[in-house]
Design a protein around this motif. Structure first.
Motif, mmCIF file in Angstrom:
data_model
loop_
_atom_site.group_PDB
_atom_site.id
_atom_site.type_symbol
_atom_site.label_atom_id
_atom_site.label_comp_id
_atom_site.label_asym_id
_atom_site.label_seq_id
_atom_site.Cartn_x
_atom_site.Cartn_y
_atom_site.Cartn_z
ATOM 1 N N LYS A 279 0.825 -1.217 0.000
ATOM 2 C CA LYS A 279 0.000 0.000 0.000
ATOM 3 C C LYS A 279 0.855 1.261 0.000
ATOM 4 C CE LYS A 279 -3.817 -2.326 2.379
ATOM 5 N NZ LYS A 279 -4.603 -2.436 3.638
ATOM 6 N N SER A 280 2.117 1.134 0.371
ATOM 7 C CA SER A 280 2.994 2.305 0.400
ATOM 8 C C SER A 280 3.746 2.496 -0.921
ATOM 9 C CB SER A 280 4.000 2.186 1.541
ATOM 10 O OG SER A 280 4.890 1.115 1.320
ATOM 11 N N ILE A 281 3.541 1.574 -1.870
ATOM 12 C CA ILE A 281 4.183 1.700 -3.186
ATOM 13 C C ILE A 281 3.404 2.700 -4.029
ATOM 14 C CG2 ILE A 281 4.738 0.469 -5.326
ATOM 15 C CD1 ILE A 281 5.221 -2.037 -3.637
ATOM 16 N N SER A 282 4.089 3.718 -4.515
ATOM 17 C CA SER A 282 3.412 4.835 -5.189
ATOM 18 C C SER A 282 2.944 4.505 -6.600
ATOM 19 C CB SER A 282 4.334 6.055 -5.231
ATOM 20 O OG SER A 282 4.586 6.531 -3.931
ATOM 21 N N ILE A 283 3.628 3.592 -7.293
ATOM 22 C CA ILE A 283 3.235 3.294 -8.673
ATOM 23 C C ILE A 283 2.199 2.175 -8.686
ATOM 24 C CG2 ILE A 283 5.281 4.167 -9.836
ATOM 25 C CD1 ILE A 283 6.513 1.418 -9.705
ATOM 26 N N TYR A 292 8.994 -4.672 -7.833
ATOM 27 C CA TYR A 292 9.622 -4.407 -6.531
ATOM 28 C C TYR A 292 10.222 -5.675 -5.936
ATOM 29 C CZ TYR A 292 8.884 0.512 -5.493
ATOM 30 O OH TYR A 292 8.989 1.878 -5.479
ATOM 31 N N LYS A 313 7.914 4.937 -1.454
ATOM 32 C CA LYS A 313 7.034 6.100 -1.258
ATOM 33 C C LYS A 313 7.334 7.220 -2.238
ATOM 34 C CE LYS A 313 6.235 5.302 3.690
ATOM 35 N NZ LYS A 313 6.450 5.806 5.064
ATOM 36 N N GLU A 314 8.608 7.401 -2.586
ATOM 37 C CA GLU A 314 9.020 8.552 -3.376
ATOM 38 C C GLU A 314 8.955 8.330 -4.886
ATOM 39 O OE1 GLU A 314 12.964 9.309 -2.038
ATOM 40 O OE2 GLU A 314 12.337 9.884 0.003
ATOM 41 N N LYS A 316 7.714 7.710 -8.374
ATOM 42 C CA LYS A 316 6.409 7.868 -9.016
ATOM 43 C C LYS A 316 6.300 7.167 -10.361
ATOM 44 C CE LYS A 316 5.229 10.523 -5.605
ATOM 45 N NZ LYS A 316 4.358 9.980 -4.538
#
Length: 467
Positions: A279-283, A292, A313-314, A316
């Motif tokens: 859930k913390s993966i931005s893409i 990942y 998190k960072e 995109k």
């Protein structure tokens, strides 16, 4: 001191060298070879008028040229020939030159010979760029001096004098580059394999064999990371020479990365680490969870878990890969121009929680499209098709309708241009709809490459957003 590089410089100096193809990757190569005192001739099928902007970059350099129709007829009397990716090694002119004593190589083959740093390399039918970029970003975030190359980033042979033994090199490698490789990386990743580039390779077996070169020349201390959920890559373990790690969304591998309670974990024997919550993966997309997992297996011995979590998190995403372009009247536009195969487009369709309006079609690489039908029937609201593969994509849906009856309500429209397809898709859309350009095909019937296609799509969308 890089002794292998010094040996190469001594060997290549004053040699008569041919560089086949004056594309983006070979421009720095030509300049670098010239700087080493090499007699360089650049070959390209395009004529001088079409290459004037490229040739301007060689002003002041004594570069010779063989251009236009029949450009390979002059491939005689060379000591070394650098073949560009995408050019077969068994062309008659190349084989003839080899018989006459020329050494046939490539920028990537020489780079492997002389690189002093640890090499991480990624190949596969889908996910190569994102996985390579993830590995690069995680290592860089940890504090390593990193280089990103191969199919992406900078052609690294031209930077070899700057690369140190303590650096980390990350490469995305295509089957074209791997086809004639005789060295493998320290850490190899195969994301997945499905039919692709069968317009270039003579068979699926040849395509798979080319990919195997990413690990064929490894040794016991090297690492090979494979997708357990892919029938082809799972079996590569039998031929591996180094340590094998699997990643899987469907199983819990004894060694590698898996998924448990929405968390990616890494396991190696008795050691099990919770690495990052999905859930913390931005893409977006389940395929990016797999990317990942693959990246985590590659870097886990070199970085802290917190570093991986920060990147998750960072980061995109990479341009043209499920890239959000904009929204108008509640209609969302996504650019997935990189999707040049059915499997890649299927992954895109699975990334959304509702049906999409799909824009697809393009150059025909002679690969099957049968697998698309069931996913189109389930995940697509309407479809706007362009290019050579429009009928193949439509036929995959028709076959699904005939088999199951599913998908018969999907509206299908064939268009002459991408601009026509985007505008008609927008005109058909309502608030809450997603318009996804995910071609399932290469771009070469209408565009130079997927980058040009993606930028064209974004330009058309921006015109719509601004009206």
């Amino acid at each position: 001191m890089n002794n292998k590089l010094n040996e190469f410089k001594t060997y290549i100096k004053n040699k008569k060298v041919a560089v086949l193809g004056i594309g983006v990757s070979n421009i720095p190569l030509i300049k670098y070879l010239y700087s080493l005192g090499v007699d360089v001739t650049a070959f390209d099928k395009c004529c001088k008028d079409d290459l004037c902007c490229v040739i301007d970059q060689f002003k002041g350099l004594d570069i010779k040229y063989s251009l236009g129709d029949g450009y390979l007829k002059n491939l005689k009397g060379f000591d070394v020939i650098f073949r560009t990716p995408g050019m077969r090694y068994d062309l008659p002119e190349i084989l003839s030159a080899k018989e006459e004593g020329a050494e046939i190589t490539s920028e990537m083959e020489v780079f492997f010979d002389v690189c002093p740093a640890r090499i991480f390399a990624v190949t596969g039918s889908d996910g190569k760029t994102t996985t390579s970029t993830l590995i690069y970003k995680i290592l860089k975030k940890q504090g390593y001096n990193c280089w990103l190359g191969g199919n992406i980033g900078t052609p690294l042979l031209s930077k070899i004098d700057e690369i140190k033994e303590t650096d980390m090199v990350v490469l995305e490698l295509s089957s074209f580059q791997l086809h004639t490789m005789t060295k493998s990386p320290d850490v190899a990743v195969v994301t997945n394999l499905s039919p692709n580039h069968l317009d270039f390779h003579k068979s699926m077996d040849e395509y798979v064999d080319a990919k195997k070169n990413i690990f064929n020349f490894q040794c016991e201390e090297d690492k090979l990371i494979l997708n357990y959920d892919n029938d082809i890559t799972r079996e590569f373990k039998k031929e591996a020479k180094g340590k094998v790690l699997y990643f899987s969304r469907q199983q819990e591998p004894d060694k590698g990365a898996g998924l448990k309670n929405s968390c990616i974990f890494y396991k190696d024997g008795d050691r099990e680490i919770e690495v990052v919550n999905t859930k913390s993966i931005s893409i977006p997309g389940v395929h990016n969870i797999e990317n990942y997992m693959a990246a985590i297996c590659a870097v886990i011995d070199y970085v802290d878990v917190k570093t991986i979590q920060k990147v998750a998190k960072e980061f995109k995403g990479v341009e043209h890969r499920l890239e959000f372009v904009g929204e108008k009247n509640g209609i969302l536009f996504y650019n997935d121009s990189i999707a040049s195969s059915p499997s890649r487009t299927i992954a895109g369709l699975l990334s959304f929680d509702r049906k999409v309006i799909l824009i697809a079609g393009g150059y025909d690489k002679n690969i099957p499209y049968d697998e698309m039908g069931p996913h189109i029937a389930k995940r697509v609201k309407s479809m706007f098709l362009i290019g050579q593969t429009a009928d193949k994509i439509h036929n995959s849906l028709k076959d699904e309708i005939n088999r199951t009856g599913r998908g018969k309500d999907i509206f299908v429209c064939k268009c002459e241009t991408l601009e026509e397809a985007v505008k008609k898709a927008y005109d058909s859309a309502f608030c809450g709809d997603i318009i996804l350009m995910s071609p399932a095909s290469a771009s070469f019937d209408m565009f130079k490459n997927f980058d040009e296609r993606g930028k064209k799509f974004k330009g058309i969308v921006k015109d719509i957003l601004n009206t």
